[in-house]
Design a protein around this motif. Structure first.
Motif, PDB file in Angstrom:
ATOM      1  N   GLY A 100     103.259 -10.398 -33.533  1.00 23.33           N
ATOM      2  CA  GLY A 100     102.133  -9.778 -34.218  1.00 23.33           C
ATOM      3  C   GLY A 100     101.399 -10.762 -35.091  1.00 23.33           C
ATOM      4  O   GLY A 100     101.278 -11.945 -34.752  1.00 23.33           O
ATOM      5  N   GLY A 101     100.952 -10.256 -36.221  1.00 25.69           N
ATOM      6  CA  GLY A 101     100.076 -11.027 -37.101  1.00 25.69           C
ATOM      7  C   GLY A 101     100.671 -12.338 -37.567  1.00 25.69           C
ATOM      8  O   GLY A 101      99.972 -13.346 -37.687  1.00 25.69           O
ATOM      9  N   LEU A 102     101.962 -12.317 -37.819  1.00 24.31           N
ATOM     10  CA  LEU A 102     102.630 -13.528 -38.287  1.00 24.31           C
ATOM     11  C   LEU A 102     102.469 -14.686 -37.292  1.00 24.31           C
ATOM     12  O   LEU A 102     102.156 -15.820 -37.658  1.00 24.31           O
ATOM     13  CB  LEU A 102     104.111 -13.203 -38.478  1.00 24.31           C
ATOM     14  CG  LEU A 102     105.043 -14.347 -38.770  1.00 24.31           C
ATOM     15  CD1 LEU A 102     105.096 -14.553 -40.260  1.00 24.31           C
ATOM     16  CD2 LEU A 102     106.423 -14.038 -38.232  1.00 24.31           C
ATOM     17  N   VAL A 382     100.079 -13.472 -48.890  1.00 23.17           N
ATOM     18  CA  VAL A 382      99.041 -13.695 -47.888  1.00 23.17           C
ATOM     19  C   VAL A 382      97.759 -12.892 -48.120  1.00 23.17           C
ATOM     20  O   VAL A 382      96.853 -12.912 -47.294  1.00 23.17           O
ATOM     21  CB  VAL A 382      99.590 -13.450 -46.467  1.00 23.17           C
ATOM     22  CG1 VAL A 382     100.557 -14.568 -46.078  1.00 23.17           C
ATOM     23  CG2 VAL A 382     100.274 -12.093 -46.356  1.00 23.17           C
ATOM     24  N   ASN A 411      94.990 -14.757 -46.071  1.00 21.03           N
ATOM     25  CA  ASN A 411      94.958 -15.153 -44.659  1.00 21.03           C
ATOM     26  C   ASN A 411      93.537 -15.369 -44.150  1.00 21.03           C
ATOM     27  O   ASN A 411      92.568 -14.935 -44.769  1.00 21.03           O
ATOM     28  CB  ASN A 411      95.594 -14.050 -43.795  1.00 21.03           C
ATOM     29  CG  ASN A 411      97.107 -14.053 -43.854  1.00 21.03           C
ATOM     30  OD1 ASN A 411      97.758 -13.095 -43.439  1.00 21.03           O
ATOM     31  ND2 ASN A 411      97.690 -15.121 -44.356  1.00 21.03           N
ATOM     32  N   ARG A 495     101.042  -3.890 -33.939  1.00 16.99           N
ATOM     33  CA  ARG A 495     102.374  -3.383 -33.616  1.00 16.99           C
ATOM     34  C   ARG A 495     102.484  -1.919 -34.041  1.00 16.99           C
ATOM     35  O   ARG A 495     101.824  -1.493 -34.988  1.00 16.99           O
ATOM     36  CB  ARG A 495     103.450  -4.189 -34.340  1.00 16.99           C
ATOM     37  CG  ARG A 495     103.666  -5.585 -33.774  1.00 16.99           C
ATOM     38  CD  ARG A 495     104.553  -6.406 -34.678  1.00 16.99           C
ATOM     39  NE  ARG A 495     103.991  -6.474 -36.009  1.00 16.99           N
ATOM     40  CZ  ARG A 495     104.685  -6.282 -37.136  1.00 16.99           C
ATOM     41  NH1 ARG A 495     105.968  -6.021 -37.096  1.00 16.99           N
ATOM     42  NH2 ARG A 495     104.096  -6.368 -38.311  1.00 16.99           N
ATOM     43  N   GLU A 597     100.973  -3.121 -46.030  1.00 21.09           N
ATOM     44  CA  GLU A 597     100.475  -4.168 -45.128  1.00 21.09           C
ATOM     45  C   GLU A 597     100.179  -5.391 -45.979  1.00 21.09           C
ATOM     46  O   GLU A 597      99.261  -5.376 -46.807  1.00 21.09           O
ATOM     47  CB  GLU A 597      99.195  -3.699 -44.428  1.00 21.09           C
ATOM     48  CG  GLU A 597      98.690  -4.648 -43.348  1.00 21.09           C
ATOM     49  CD  GLU A 597      99.578  -4.657 -42.124  1.00 21.09           C
ATOM     50  OE1 GLU A 597     100.502  -5.497 -42.092  1.00 21.09           O
ATOM     51  OE2 GLU A 597      99.370  -3.831 -41.224  1.00 21.09           O
ATOM     52  N   ALA A 598     100.927  -6.451 -45.770  1.00 25.49           N
ATOM     53  CA  ALA A 598     100.756  -7.611 -46.638  1.00 25.49           C
ATOM     54  C   ALA A 598      99.301  -8.081 -46.621  1.00 25.49           C
ATOM     55  O   ALA A 598      98.689  -8.282 -47.665  1.00 25.49           O
ATOM     56  CB  ALA A 598     101.689  -8.728 -46.202  1.00 25.49           C
ATOM     57  N   SER A 599      98.773  -8.268 -45.434  1.00 30.36           N
ATOM     58  CA  SER A 599      97.384  -8.708 -45.354  1.00 30.36           C
ATOM     59  C   SER A 599      96.651  -7.999 -44.217  1.00 30.36           C
ATOM     60  O   SER A 599      95.709  -7.264 -44.409  1.00 30.36           O
ATOM     61  CB  SER A 599      97.319 -10.226 -45.113  1.00 30.36           C
ATOM     62  OG  SER A 599      96.039 -10.606 -44.681  1.00 30.36           O
ATOM     63  N   GLY A 600      97.167  -8.211 -43.007  1.00 25.34           N
ATOM     64  CA  GLY A 600      96.400  -7.842 -41.830  1.00 25.34           C
ATOM     65  C   GLY A 600      95.461  -9.003 -41.523  1.00 25.34           C
ATOM     66  O   GLY A 600      94.985  -9.697 -42.435  1.00 25.34           O
ATOM     67  N   THR A 601      95.244  -9.260 -40.245  1.00 22.62           N
ATOM     68  CA  THR A 601      94.266 -10.261 -39.846  1.00 22.62           C
ATOM     69  C   THR A 601      93.339  -9.678 -38.781  1.00 22.62           C
ATOM     70  O   THR A 601      92.198 -10.119 -38.647  1.00 22.62           O
ATOM     71  CB  THR A 601      94.948 -11.530 -39.298  1.00 22.62           C
ATOM     72  OG1 THR A 601      96.002 -11.127 -38.420  1.00 22.62           O
ATOM     73  CG2 THR A 601      95.514 -12.381 -40.408  1.00 22.62           C
TER      74      THR A 601
END
Ligand code: GLG
Length: 755
Positions: A100-102, A382, A411, A495, A597-601
């Motif tokens: 995913g985003g990571l 992030v 991010n 995800r 949600e830490a950040s989302g991109t």
């Protein structure tokens, strides 16, 4: 002219126009590989190693052609020969080395590191199969191994190899490398992926993703994130992580020595950014290598390591802050277990009264994030909100000890892939209106001058329509799915996880279905598209997929509703699918439970491509609203403070919300006979019980507001001119989210590489 025809003759003895897409792809792959092989590596005394379990690089052909300045020429020559890059790219296998985003962030970062001309490589593992290939059967998620190595790839085998000593045996690695050219840059970096020659795909059981987890020599790099629901799965993950970091550390030390390091000064030569906790074992591994192979005493080795390693945290979900029983670590890597025990003693001596910051807790569990924070020199979140939550809540005990280590790095995404390669019409539009300087500095604000320019707005609408057509063609061709080309395209791709609340959007669909049934026909037909994989062991996430697929079928079969509402679940969502979906979207669903949600991109990619965001006050959504103005997004829902407080006081009971007049019939529909006709009672009942009794990620708490905001969005869409105007404002303000900005900040505050 690149004379692709000459290459076609030389390689396949035929003109280009006669070749298959796979053959043309091979020609272009070779062309790019030749170019990058001839380009020098970035240099500098200090070098960055960005180490990560995931690199979700996606297909590389278009992106590489773009960065090398060959894109337009290749596109023109292909067109002359009756084909296109899009078609040729279908022949490229997508390396699914991430989840995913990571992992996608790591890939965007590599692009930006190279584009800024920084001396930095990615380090990871060469998984033979990515996560898994998702397909749907009986409205359920099923799995196939996702092989990608059988096709021509970008990997170059190097002659670099290291011995990795586990407790019971030693394994010898092989290093594969992928060149990473930056945009318009004379030099390249590399993505370096370690592998093991003895890995054997034959041990995977027929038509499954199961295999013998104890055969380490044969299974070590088979899969990203192998099932860890049993002990052998846990052990295998430790084997994988240690294999990755031991190789990474040996590589970093060897290259530092080659550049002149005397080891005592290693930190002047090496900085290691660890992406989430998966690579944390690199800390004890550096200590091991420095003490056993380089004659450094323990204390100095710890000090050197502390000046080399920096840590990025990507989540506050405790499930993702890894913990391992010390006994498991001991079984796989006893030397490392000993070093961790010594590190733990240092911390216990220094902070005897602070159980929250210990490395090994009283149950003998090792907290990987604790190692990374104590024995790294930097920790960053992030997105601004995420970093504040880390400082004030989640990692507050650490923040009190080391305030100077904490920083935020919001991010970013690479505009090369998420605009220039995936949305060429919008790219041209921008060039025509504000010139090309934005390609270097990501500043798009000059577009604001066109906010009320009818011609520009018409043009923008035409581009969205074209992109919708491209998506419609793609879904038709690949899946036999037909969507209304004039519908509003409303997308949630990520995800599948309860905190991201796909279930809340599913509940809204139930609401809308009944509204349409009751005769409240929307002004424009609606297409709601989901994409995303559920972790195989995550039952409720799989039930959410099942609910959505069952609803989709029910609606499809309802002749009253089907012309106005369609629900699509795109199977096997990946980077390539995202490249179709994001340029076509009108609405971006960013509806996670605030604080989670830490950040989302993805949110940034949608904005850049002109979608309007429905958002909770979470992650980088907050900064999107800041950049673009609250009137140009659709915020709703409880604040992260309220949510954090509810968790702290155990103050949420879904029954309080379930009993609301509008909510109960929606939730009850999950177990209605109508839906059961398409679904599996066991799964729908389980999900219903979960939502009504537990609802750990509080889908019901924001549902009322969500329904209202969705209705407002669809209503606003009817004023196409104003919608398009706000779409333009979103694009114009997306510059902040360029990964080049993020990487420049990492370099200025953490890495300090020469430029
Ligand atoms: C995490 C988070 C995302 C974040 C991404 C990159 O869940 O919110 O955008 O890392 O920092 N595991 C992830 O995808």
């Amino acid at each position: 002219m690149l004379n692709l025809n000459e290459r076609a003759q030389a390689q396949f003895n035929q003109p280009l126009s006669e070749l298959s897409h796979a053959e043309i792809y091979k020609i272009l792959l070779d062309l790019v590989q030749e170019k990058t092989a001839a380009m020098p590596q970035n240099e500098g005394k200090r070098k960055l190693y960005y180490i990560s379990a995931e690199f979700l690089i996606g297909k590389l052909l278009s992106n590489n052609l773009l960065n090398l300045g060959l894109y337009d020429d290749v596109a023109a020559e292909l067109a002359e020969n009756g084909t296109s890059l899009a078609e040729v790219e279908e022949a490229e296998a997508e390396p699914s080395l991430g989840n995913g985003g990571l992992g996608r962030l790591a890939a965007c970062f590599l692009d930006s590191i190279a584009t800024l001309g920084l001396n930095g490589d990615g380090v990871g593992l060469n998984y033979h199969f990515g996560l898994f290939r998702q397909y749907f059967e009986d409205n359920k998620q099923s799995y196939k191994p996702d092989e990608w190595l059988d096709h021509p790839t970008w990997l170059n085998k190097s002659d670099i190899s290291y011995k990795v000593p586990f407790g019971k045996f030693t394994l010898q690695s092989t290093l594969y490398e992928i060149d990473v050219p930056g945009y318009n840059q004379p030099n390249v970096n590399k993505l370096r992926l370690f592998d093991l020659d003895t890995v054997n795909p034959e041990i995977i059981e027929e038509s499954s993703i199961n295999f013998d987890k104890t055969q380490i020599e044969e299974n070590l790099t088979l899969f990203l994130y192998p099932d860890d629901s049993d002990r052998n799965g846990n052990l295998l993950r430790i084997y994988q992580q240690y294999f990755m970091v031991s190789n990474g550390a040996q590589l970093a030390i060897q290259e530092a020595i080659e550049r002149g390091s005397n080891i005592h000064d290693l930190a002047e030569y090496v900085v290691v950014q660890i992406n989430d906790t998966h690579p944390t074992f690199i800390i004890p591994e550096f200590v091991r290598l420095l003490t056993t192979e380089h004659g450094i005493d323990f204390e100095e080795a710890v000090e050197i390591t502390r000046n080399v390693v920096a840590f990025t945290n990507h989540t506050i979900l405790s499930e993702a802050l890894e913990k391992w029983p010390l006994s498991d670590i001991h079984e796989v890597i006893p030397e490392i277990a000993k070093i961790i025990t010594k590190l733990d003693e240092i911390i216990k001596d220094e902070f005897p009264d602070k159980p929250a910051v210990q490395i090994i807790d009283k149950w003998g569990t090792v907290h990987m994030a604790s190692i990374a924070i104590h024995f790294g020199f930097s920790i960053n979140g992030v997105a601004a909100l995420h970093t504040e939550i880390l400082k004030n809540n989640e990692l507050n005990h650490f923040y009190e000890i080391y305030p100077e280590k904490f920083s935020n790095k919001t991010n970013g995404i690479t505009f090369r892939r998420w605009l220039m390669a995936s949305n060429p019409s919008l790219t041209n539009f921008i060039d025509e209106h504000i010139g090309t300087k934005w390609r270097e500095d990501a500043d798009l604000t000059d577009l604001l001058a066109f906010e009320n320019d009818d011609k520009a707005l018409d043009e923008l609408r035409r581009i969205k329509r074209e992109n919708k057509n491209a998506l419609a063609d793609h879904l038709q061709r690949t899946r036999d799915i037909n969507i209304d080309r004039h519908s509003i395209v409303d997308v949630q791709i990520k995800r599948i996880h309860e905190y991201k609340r796909q279930q809340m959007l599913a509940l809204y669909i139930i609401y809308k279905y009944h509204e349409i049934k009751a005769g409240n026909i929307p002004g424009t037909p609606i297409t709601i598209i989901f994409g995303g994989k559920a972790a195989p062991a995550y039952t409720i996430a799989k039930d959410i997929i099942h609910l959505i697929l069952s609803l989709s079928e029910l609606i499809e079969n309802d002749l009253d509703v089907a012309p106005h509402l369609k629900v699509v679940f795109v199977d096997n969502y990946n980077v390539s699918e995202a490249e179709y979906l994001i340029p076509a979207a009108n609405i971006s669903e960013q509806i996670s439970l605030a604080s989670k949600e830490a950040s989302g991109t993805g949110n940034m990619k949608f904005m850049l491509n002109g979608a309007l965001t429905i958002m909770t006050w979470d992650g980088a959504n907050v900064e999107i609203a800041e950049q673009v103005g609250e009137e140009n997004v659709y915020p709703f829902g409880k604040s992260s403070e309220e949510i954090v407080n509810l968790y702290a006081t155990d103050g949420y009971d879904p029954q309080d919300y379930y009993k609301q007049e509008r909510i109960q019939p929606i939730v009850d529909f999950i177990i209605s006979d109508e839906l059961m006709a398409y679904g599996i009672p066991e799964r729908l009942n389980r999900l219903y019980n979960d939502i009504t009794n537990k609802d750990y990620f509080m889908a019901l708490i924001d549902l009322e507001e969500f329904i209202d905001v969705k209705e407002k969005v669809y209503y606003d869409y009817e004023d196409r001119r104003d919608w398009t105007r706000r779409s333009l404002i979103n694009i114009a303000n997306a510059g902040y989210f360029s990964a080049d900005r993020t990487i420049a900040e990492y370099n200025k505050d953490i890495w300090h590489l020469d430029q």
